[in-house]
Scaffold this motif. Sequence first.
Motif, PDB file in Angstrom:
ATOM      1  N   GLY A   8     -20.836 -19.790 -14.681  1.00  0.00           N
ATOM      2  CA  GLY A   8     -20.983 -18.434 -14.190  1.00  0.00           C
ATOM      3  C   GLY A   8     -19.929 -17.462 -14.651  1.00  0.00           C
ATOM      4  N   GLY A   9     -18.906 -17.947 -15.337  1.00  0.00           N
ATOM      5  CA  GLY A   9     -17.879 -17.059 -15.840  1.00  0.00           C
ATOM      6  C   GLY A   9     -18.388 -16.213 -16.993  1.00  0.00           C
ATOM      7  N   GLY A  10     -17.580 -15.246 -17.373  1.00  0.00           N
ATOM      8  CA  GLY A  10     -17.952 -14.373 -18.469  1.00  0.00           C
ATOM      9  C   GLY A  10     -17.073 -13.159 -18.519  1.00  0.00           C
ATOM     10  N   LEU A  11     -17.505 -12.190 -19.303  1.00  0.00           N
ATOM     11  CA  LEU A  11     -16.792 -10.927 -19.472  1.00  0.00           C
ATOM     12  C   LEU A  11     -17.484  -9.851 -18.650  1.00  0.00           C
ATOM     13  CD1 LEU A  11     -14.663  -9.164 -20.932  1.00  0.00           C
ATOM     14  CD2 LEU A  11     -16.329  -8.901 -22.786  1.00  0.00           C
ATOM     15  N   VAL A  12     -16.707  -9.151 -17.844  1.00  0.00           N
ATOM     16  CA  VAL A  12     -17.256  -8.105 -16.991  1.00  0.00           C
ATOM     17  C   VAL A  12     -16.265  -6.952 -16.932  1.00  0.00           C
ATOM     18  CG1 VAL A  12     -16.283  -9.091 -14.874  1.00  0.00           C
ATOM     19  CG2 VAL A  12     -18.332  -7.657 -14.739  1.00  0.00           C
ATOM     20  N   GLN A  13     -16.783  -5.753 -16.764  1.00  0.00           N
ATOM     21  CA  GLN A  13     -15.920  -4.584 -16.619  1.00  0.00           C
ATOM     22  C   GLN A  13     -15.351  -4.508 -15.213  1.00  0.00           C
ATOM     23  OE1 GLN A  13     -18.186  -1.111 -17.772  1.00  0.00           O
ATOM     24  NE2 GLN A  13     -17.725  -1.402 -19.934  1.00  0.00           N
ATOM     25  N   ALA A  14     -14.199  -3.872 -15.092  1.00  0.00           N
ATOM     26  CA  ALA A  14     -13.593  -3.669 -13.783  1.00  0.00           C
ATOM     27  C   ALA A  14     -14.585  -3.011 -12.839  1.00  0.00           C
ATOM     28  CB  ALA A  14     -12.330  -2.816 -13.908  1.00  0.00           C
ATOM     29  N   GLY A  15     -14.624  -3.521 -11.613  1.00  0.00           N
ATOM     30  CA  GLY A  15     -15.568  -3.042 -10.624  1.00  0.00           C
ATOM     31  C   GLY A  15     -16.859  -3.820 -10.582  1.00  0.00           C
ATOM     32  N   GLY A  16     -17.075  -4.667 -11.566  1.00  0.00           N
ATOM     33  CA  GLY A  16     -18.285  -5.457 -11.631  1.00  0.00           C
ATOM     34  C   GLY A  16     -18.213  -6.709 -10.786  1.00  0.00           C
ATOM     35  N   SER A  17     -19.259  -7.526 -10.889  1.00  0.00           N
ATOM     36  CA  SER A  17     -19.381  -8.727 -10.075  1.00  0.00           C
ATOM     37  C   SER A  17     -19.775  -9.923 -10.920  1.00  0.00           C
ATOM     38  CB  SER A  17     -20.434  -8.535  -8.976  1.00  0.00           C
ATOM     39  OG  SER A  17     -20.079  -7.502  -8.079  1.00  0.00           O
ATOM     40  N   LEU A  18     -19.359 -11.086 -10.478  1.00  0.00           N
ATOM     41  CA  LEU A  18     -19.774 -12.360 -11.041  1.00  0.00           C
ATOM     42  C   LEU A  18     -19.947 -13.353  -9.909  1.00  0.00           C
ATOM     43  CD1 LEU A  18     -17.423 -12.838 -14.149  1.00  0.00           C
ATOM     44  CD2 LEU A  18     -19.899 -12.464 -14.222  1.00  0.00           C
ATOM     45  N   LYS A  19     -20.820 -14.324 -10.117  1.00  0.00           N
ATOM     46  CA  LYS A  19     -20.996 -15.407  -9.157  1.00  0.00           C
ATOM     47  C   LYS A  19     -20.786 -16.729  -9.873  1.00  0.00           C
ATOM     48  CE  LYS A  19     -24.034 -17.094  -5.468  1.00  0.00           C
ATOM     49  NZ  LYS A  19     -25.323 -16.878  -4.756  1.00  0.00           N
ATOM     50  N   LEU A  20     -19.748 -17.449  -9.460  1.00  0.00           N
ATOM     51  CA  LEU A  20     -19.439 -18.744 -10.029  1.00  0.00           C
ATOM     52  C   LEU A  20     -20.118 -19.845  -9.227  1.00  0.00           C
ATOM     53  CD1 LEU A  20     -15.599 -18.354 -10.694  1.00  0.00           C
ATOM     54  CD2 LEU A  20     -17.532 -17.597 -12.104  1.00  0.00           C
ATOM     55  N   SER A  21     -20.494 -20.909  -9.919  1.00  0.00           N
ATOM     56  CA  SER A  21     -21.105 -22.064  -9.285  1.00  0.00           C
ATOM     57  C   SER A  21     -20.302 -23.313  -9.609  1.00  0.00           C
ATOM     58  CB  SER A  21     -22.545 -22.258  -9.763  1.00  0.00           C
ATOM     59  OG  SER A  21     -23.357 -21.156  -9.427  1.00  0.00           O
ATOM     60  N   CYS A  22     -20.220 -24.205  -8.655  1.00  0.00           N
ATOM     61  CA  CYS A  22     -19.590 -25.508  -8.832  1.00  0.00           C
ATOM     62  C   CYS A  22     -20.572 -26.556  -8.343  1.00  0.00           C
ATOM     63  CB  CYS A  22     -18.276 -25.584  -8.057  1.00  0.00           C
ATOM     64  SG  CYS A  22     -17.525 -27.228  -8.012  1.00  0.00           S
ATOM     65  N   VAL A  23     -21.157 -27.291  -9.274  1.00  0.00           N
ATOM     66  CA  VAL A  23     -22.113 -28.337  -8.947  1.00  0.00           C
ATOM     67  C   VAL A  23     -21.369 -29.665  -8.895  1.00  0.00           C
ATOM     68  CG1 VAL A  23     -24.240 -29.509  -9.590  1.00  0.00           C
ATOM     69  CG2 VAL A  23     -23.976 -27.062 -10.043  1.00  0.00           C
ATOM     70  N   THR A  24     -21.506 -30.378  -7.800  1.00  0.00           N
ATOM     71  CA  THR A  24     -20.835 -31.659  -7.622  1.00  0.00           C
ATOM     72  C   THR A  24     -21.831 -32.796  -7.755  1.00  0.00           C
ATOM     73  OG1 THR A  24     -21.116 -31.859  -5.220  1.00  0.00           O
ATOM     74  CG2 THR A  24     -19.292 -30.507  -6.007  1.00  0.00           C
ATOM     75  N   SER A  25     -21.364 -33.923  -8.305  1.00  0.00           N
ATOM     76  CA  SER A  25     -22.234 -35.083  -8.455  1.00  0.00           C
ATOM     77  C   SER A  25     -22.431 -35.822  -7.146  1.00  0.00           C
ATOM     78  CB  SER A  25     -21.668 -36.030  -9.512  1.00  0.00           C
ATOM     79  OG  SER A  25     -20.392 -36.513  -9.138  1.00  0.00           O
ATOM     80  N   GLY A  26     -21.573 -35.581  -6.181  1.00  0.00           N
ATOM     81  CA  GLY A  26     -21.688 -36.166  -4.863  1.00  0.00           C
ATOM     82  C   GLY A  26     -21.993 -35.107  -3.827  1.00  0.00           C
ATOM     83  N   SER A  27     -22.352 -35.552  -2.643  1.00  0.00           N
ATOM     84  CA  SER A  27     -22.638 -34.637  -1.551  1.00  0.00           C
ATOM     85  C   SER A  27     -21.374 -33.879  -1.165  1.00  0.00           C
ATOM     86  CB  SER A  27     -23.179 -35.400  -0.345  1.00  0.00           C
ATOM     87  OG  SER A  27     -23.309 -34.552   0.775  1.00  0.00           O
ATOM     88  N   ILE A  28     -21.480 -32.551  -1.097  1.00  0.00           N
ATOM     89  CA  ILE A  28     -20.307 -31.763  -0.725  1.00  0.00           C
ATOM     90  C   ILE A  28     -19.937 -32.003   0.730  1.00  0.00           C
ATOM     91  CG2 ILE A  28     -20.705 -30.014  -2.478  1.00  0.00           C
ATOM     92  CD1 ILE A  28     -21.841 -28.199  -0.322  1.00  0.00           C
ATOM     93  N   GLY A  29     -20.848 -32.555   1.507  1.00  0.00           N
ATOM     94  CA  GLY A  29     -20.539 -32.884   2.887  1.00  0.00           C
ATOM     95  C   GLY A  29     -19.571 -34.040   3.043  1.00  0.00           C
ATOM     96  N   THR A  30     -19.345 -34.800   1.978  1.00  0.00           N
ATOM     97  CA  THR A  30     -18.409 -35.919   2.032  1.00  0.00           C
ATOM     98  C   THR A  30     -16.976 -35.488   1.769  1.00  0.00           C
ATOM     99  OG1 THR A  30     -18.648 -36.499  -0.314  1.00  0.00           O
ATOM    100  CG2 THR A  30     -20.232 -37.451   1.241  1.00  0.00           C
TER     101      THR A  30
END
Length: 115
Positions: A8-30
């Motif tokens: 989800g990273g990248g180049l954006v102008q000041a004032g803009g928005s980005l949404k990063l994602s982190c996918v885990t191979s295990g359950s995040i509840g653990t």
Amino acid sequence: QVQLVESGGGLVQAGGSLKLSCVTSGSIGTFNAVRWYRQAHGKQRDVVAVISRAGTTNYVDAVKGRFTISRDNTKNTVYLQMNSLKPEDTAVYYCNADGWSKDYWGQGTQVTVSS
């Protein structure tokens, strides 16, 4: 072995928005907690946001009110919504999972905010 993959990273102008994602191979509840860190060029790696197993969130003052950490348990994914981005937010952003007995790290995703 638990693996984390950021995107989800990248180049954006000041004032803009980005949404990063982190996918885990295990359950995040653990995990005790999942954290987003960032490391600017030539500087140390610092925590940005944390979400606990119970869903409690915390943020560093520099991003409070602009960034939101969240999760989707069905997708084993943690997100970092970044709004009103500033040039000083430029860094490599890393996902970190606290597995109680050990920590797991992703490879990072570059966020560059231009002025």
